[in-house]
Design an enzyme around this catalytic site. Sequence first.
Site, PDB file in Angstrom:
ATOM      1  N   ASP A  85     -18.718  -1.366 -19.939  1.00 32.11           N
ATOM      2  CA  ASP A  85     -20.365  -1.231 -20.174  1.00 32.11           C
ATOM      3  C   ASP A  85     -20.738   0.291 -20.744  1.00 32.11           C
ATOM      4  O   ASP A  85     -20.598   1.505 -20.981  1.00 32.11           O
ATOM      5  CB  ASP A  85     -20.819  -0.992 -18.343  1.00 32.11           C
ATOM      6  CG  ASP A  85     -19.640  -0.130 -17.389  1.00 32.11           C
ATOM      7  OD1 ASP A  85     -19.216   0.956 -18.210  1.00 32.11           O
ATOM      8  OD2 ASP A  85     -19.649  -0.173 -15.938  1.00 32.11           O
ATOM      9  N   ASN A  97     -20.643   0.381  -3.760  1.00 37.01           N
ATOM     10  CA  ASN A  97     -21.318  -0.169  -3.297  1.00 37.01           C
ATOM     11  C   ASN A  97     -20.263  -2.055  -3.399  1.00 37.01           C
ATOM     12  O   ASN A  97     -21.440  -2.967  -3.689  1.00 37.01           O
ATOM     13  CB  ASN A  97     -22.905  -0.943  -3.282  1.00 37.01           C
ATOM     14  CG  ASN A  97     -22.348  -0.467  -5.422  1.00 37.01           C
ATOM     15  OD1 ASN A  97     -22.070  -0.370  -5.746  1.00 37.01           O
ATOM     16  ND2 ASN A  97     -24.082  -0.093  -5.649  1.00 37.01           N
TER      17      ASN A  97
HETATM   18  C1  GLP Z   1     -18.741   3.777 -12.605  1.00 34.38           C
HETATM   19  C2  GLP Z   1     -18.542   2.658 -13.878  1.00 34.38           C
HETATM   20  C3  GLP Z   1     -17.735   1.512 -13.257  1.00 34.38           C
HETATM   21  C4  GLP Z   1     -16.311   1.701 -12.354  1.00 34.38           C
HETATM   22  C5  GLP Z   1     -16.727   2.676 -11.148  1.00 34.38           C
HETATM   23  C6  GLP Z   1     -16.412   3.125 -10.308  1.00 34.38           C
HETATM   24  O1  GLP Z   1     -19.737   3.334 -12.232  1.00 34.38           O
HETATM   25  N1  GLP Z   1     -19.627   1.788 -14.295  1.00 34.38           N
HETATM   26  O2  GLP Z   1     -17.137   0.198 -14.387  1.00 34.38           O
HETATM   27  O3  GLP Z   1     -15.258   0.820 -11.887  1.00 34.38           O
HETATM   28  O4  GLP Z   1     -18.143   4.011 -11.611  1.00 34.38           O
HETATM   29  O5  GLP Z   1     -15.727   4.256 -10.246  1.00 34.38           O
HETATM   30  P1  GLP Z   1     -14.383   5.189  -9.863  1.00 34.38           P
HETATM   31  O6  GLP Z   1     -13.276   4.457 -10.355  1.00 34.38           O
HETATM   32  O7  GLP Z   1     -14.694   7.015 -10.368  1.00 34.38           O
HETATM   33  O8  GLP Z   1     -14.962   5.587  -8.208  1.00 34.38           O
END
Ligand code: GLP
Length: 242
Positions: free
Chosen positions: A67, A135
């Site tokens: 993304d 979420n």
């Molecule tokens: C972002 C990314 C996701 C990722 C998520 C969790 O929103 N788009 O791909 O998995 O964060 O992030 P973290 O690993 O910092 O909790």
Amino acid sequence: MRIHKTKNYDELSRKAADLIFAQVMLRPACVLGLATGSTPIGTYQCLIQDHQNKGLDFSQVVTVNLDEYRGLTGDNDQSYRYFMNHQLFHHINIPLSHTNVPNGIIAPDKACDEYERLIRNLGGIDMQVLGLGHNGHIGFNEPADHFVADTHQVDLAQKTIDANTRFFANVDAVPRQAITMGIGTIMKARKILLLVSGEEKADILNQVINGPITPLVPASILQLHPDVTVIADEAALSKTAL
Ligand code: GLP
């Protein structure tokens, strides 16, 4: 789903890197799907060490990231392109021309079509790394009343904006939209690694593994994938009955 429980974040990172290492050894010209967020950073550090100390060769690997925020250019230090360059690509021997992140600048329809075509032309993704949003989102597939199959533009959920504010000057600076691989794009990957760390993900991880398959918890669809390895630490698995 195979569940691999680790003692802590460091062990999680090592285990994930070992599986990616094996994939690259098995197929040097493989297509790796990569993720951002804080969870995979340790994995990327282990891969950098493997490249430096064990000669892990990325010269033929191609990567596709999950993304990208809308409106941020790759030289913006909050963009996911910048994150990947600095957390991984600049420290290993992958040609930057082999690395792909959705384009958050051009018209969204064009960016999405081009990304789907690119992945198809590459022959699909051999191994996709995923983190887990608070979420239950994967990539930026937010909870919704239906699953969206292909790469698409999304409006970010307030919970995601709040969670990601820590990377920005303030909440107003967080982009409200992003381009993300769709659930179908992700599910077509031949192997999936879901990385989850920390107690604050314990409730959602239990729903992902043991709850109903529902677009309200996007990652729950992974229950239907034939080759998913969840690598999670004890804290993240503390509310999951195994
Ligand atoms: C972002 C990314 C996701 C990722 C998520 C969790 O929103 N788009 O791909 O998995 O964060 O992030 P973290 O690993 O910092 O909790």
